[in-house]
Design an enzyme around this catalytic site. Structure first.
Site, mmCIF file in Angstrom:
data_model
loop_
_atom_site.group_PDB
_atom_site.id
_atom_site.type_symbol
_atom_site.label_atom_id
_atom_site.label_comp_id
_atom_site.label_asym_id
_atom_site.label_seq_id
_atom_site.Cartn_x
_atom_site.Cartn_y
_atom_site.Cartn_z
ATOM 1 N N SER A 29 38.768 37.013 37.442
ATOM 2 C CA SER A 29 38.710 36.540 38.831
ATOM 3 C C SER A 29 39.778 35.479 39.087
ATOM 4 O O SER A 29 40.473 35.502 40.107
ATOM 5 C CB SER A 29 37.339 35.924 39.123
ATOM 6 O OG SER A 29 36.343 36.908 39.060
ATOM 7 N N ASP A 326 28.007 40.690 37.045
ATOM 8 C CA ASP A 326 28.729 41.618 36.169
ATOM 9 C C ASP A 326 28.085 41.743 34.785
ATOM 10 O O ASP A 326 28.523 42.564 33.967
ATOM 11 C CB ASP A 326 30.185 41.157 36.004
ATOM 12 C CG ASP A 326 30.974 41.342 37.302
ATOM 13 O OD1 ASP A 326 30.569 42.173 38.143
ATOM 14 O OD2 ASP A 326 31.987 40.639 37.474
HETATM 15 C C1 S3P Z 1 34.573 39.238 41.828
HETATM 16 C C2 S3P Z 1 33.430 39.324 42.560
HETATM 17 C C3 S3P Z 1 32.291 40.196 42.210
HETATM 18 C C4 S3P Z 1 32.403 40.732 40.783
HETATM 19 C C5 S3P Z 1 33.793 41.171 40.444
HETATM 20 C C6 S3P Z 1 34.757 40.009 40.571
HETATM 21 C C7 S3P Z 1 35.645 38.334 42.270
HETATM 22 O O1 S3P Z 1 32.280 41.307 43.097
HETATM 23 O O2 S3P Z 1 31.504 41.805 40.590
HETATM 24 O O3 S3P Z 1 33.855 41.669 39.116
HETATM 25 O O4 S3P Z 1 36.567 38.050 41.480
HETATM 26 O O5 S3P Z 1 35.579 37.876 43.416
HETATM 27 P P1 S3P Z 1 31.526 41.237 44.536
HETATM 28 O O6 S3P Z 1 32.273 40.336 45.422
HETATM 29 O O7 S3P Z 1 31.549 42.663 45.024
HETATM 30 O O8 S3P Z 1 30.139 40.774 44.203
#
Ligand code: S3P
Length: 449
Positions: A29, A326
């Site tokens: 992220s 996740d």
């Molecule tokens: C993420 C947000 C999450 C997560 C993804 C990474 C991010 O998704 O599942 O692996 O970096 O903002 P969502 O925003 O769909 O919950």
């Protein structure tokens, strides 16, 4: 890889205890955001510890297509010469975000308030995922999206020539949606406001502040309100990317379920918007000590010492879901090796990840001899206790890195080996997974055809 290349079948077998130090890679992220905010800044941003997984490499390529200069200078060391807020050029070709929902949704956000048009696509997994959750708020700024039915990729986004600021309450708990709105708000005049009912990962907010944006956060009874002043000049920064707690989850959970294991996982983020899994594992009876708490790259981190544990099933509070979204696949694996039921409610978002993760875990666990129950928003795993999972199955990974790694971890603790049909997507988030697990003594191999 990432659904474009050849499938790589893999197999995991039980064997020796896991021992040693597991240095997991940079946070996915934060890596995406470092490249994107670098591209929106004036000057040269230097990033260290960048995750060089395919998802992030696809975002690097996209930032180049919008006009930023992105250069790899060494392992994990990258520099980004940005074009400034509002400075994006129109890409000459389709932007392929591969397997990455985060990549495509954040990039759509940051181009939506510039007078340019871009077409986005991705692999077979990403092309199934809903984009309406970002294009709906981006339309409020004045952007126009034309995609396939159901708001699917490929999709063309026409950025707003005269964007207006937006006040938006996210209808689902999603850091990607929140971040897309905040990034779009950067190039809108005035104040953009996002309200989220449940807090999700806050890396965009932390990093926007670090790059010089004016951002205020208030915790209100209706949720968290984030206020961003538009059209700032973002200033290039040095970003040290901390290690990814979502990648750390795999060696941590493996050590908990493989008898006699004892490992150290240094520098794991304890950001409260990301650490729900560790809280849950401790409630299940996990022997984890959080050593040398400190700050790294603007995130609270600790070294995790993890030893094999006899675990018991619990009810995971639904309010914790966003902070471990996740990690449910690997938690389901741990739950299969615990005594009693583990109940995971409030997890419907798992159905729109890289795969339908409730379905993928339920079918794979059943194939391995584990009883599960599911509904739209719930997964319940009936644990068989330490060493109790029969295994002996091939699990389908559905172009989903976390499903692949989860079943390989389960294979390290099941009676018979567990195969996955395709481990190639692991390279999207954790290219060194096989080497790291082998270094701990795990028996995970590619299946020769
Ligand atoms: C993420 C947000 C999450 C997560 C993804 C990474 C991010 O998704 O599942 O692996 O970096 O903002 P969502 O925003 O769909 O919950």
């Amino acid at each position: 890889m990432s659904g474009h290349g050849e499938a790589i079948a893999m197999v995991a077998r039980s064997g020796a205890a896991l021992r040693g130090v597991a240095e997991v890679p940079g946070d996915k992220s934060i890596s995406h955001r470092a490249l994107i905010l670098g591209a929106l800044s004036v000057g040269e941003t230097r990033v260290s510890g960048l995750l060089e997984g395919q998802d992030v490499l696809d975002t690097a390529r996209a930032m180049r297509a919008f006009g930023a200069e992105v250069v790899r200078q060494g392992p994990g060391a990258w520099s980004v010469r940005g074009v400034g807020v509002g400075g994006f050029a129109e890409p000459a070709d389709v932007i392929d975000c591969g397997n990455s929902g985060t990549g495509v949704r954040l990039i759509m956000g940051c181009m939506a308030t510039s007078p340019i048009t871009a077409t986005f696509t991705g692999d077979a997994s990403l092309r199934k995922r809903p984009m309406g959750r970002v294009t709906a708020p981006l339309a409020l700024f004045g952007a126009e999206a034309h995609g396939r039915r159901g708001g699917r990729l490929p999709m063309t986004l026409v950025g707003a020539a005269d964007p207006v600021p937006v006040r938006y309450t996210t209808p689902v708990p999603s850091a990607q949606v929140k971040s897309a709105v905040l990034l779009a708000g950067l190039n809108a005049p005035g104040e953009t406001v996002v309200i989220e009912r449940e807090p999700t990962r806050d890396h965009t907010e932390r990093m926007l502040r670090g790059f010089g944006a004016q951002l205020e956060i208030e915790d209100l009874p209706e949720g968290r309100l984030i206020r961003l002043r538009g059209q700032p000049e973002l200033r290039a920064q040095s970003v040290a990317v901390p290690r990814d707690p979502s990648s750390a989850a795999f060696p941590v959970c493996a050590a908990l379920i493989v008898p006699k294991s004892d490992i150290l996982v240094p520098g794991v983020s304890q950001n409260p918007t990301r650490n729900g899994l560790f809280t849950t594992l401790v409630e299940m009876g996990a022997d984890i000590s959080f050593e040398t708490p400190r700050e790294e790259g603007g995130e609270p981190v600790a070294d995790l010492r993890v030893r094999f544990s006899n675990l018991r099933g619990i009810e995971v509070p639904p309010g914790r879901a966003a902070s471990m979204i996740d990690e449910y696949p690997v938690l389901a694996v741990v739950a299969a090796c615990a005594e009693g039921r583990t109940v995971m409610r409030g997890v419907r978002e798992l159905r729109v990840k890289e795969s339908d993760r409730i379905d993928a875990m339920a079918r794979g666990l059943e194939a391995c001899g584990v009883r599960v129950e599911e509904d739209e928003d719930t997964l319940i795993v009936h644990g068989l206790g330490a060493g109790g999972v029969p295994g002996g199955a091939t699990c389908a990974t559905h172009i989903d890195h976390r499903i692949a790694m989860s079943f390989l971890v389960l294979g390290l603790a099941s009676k018979l080996p567990i195969r996955v049909d395709d481990g190639s997507p692991i390279a999207t988030s954790f290219p060194a997974f096989e080497a790291l697990m082998a270094g701990l003594g795990a028996d995970i191999a590619r299946v020769q055809r």
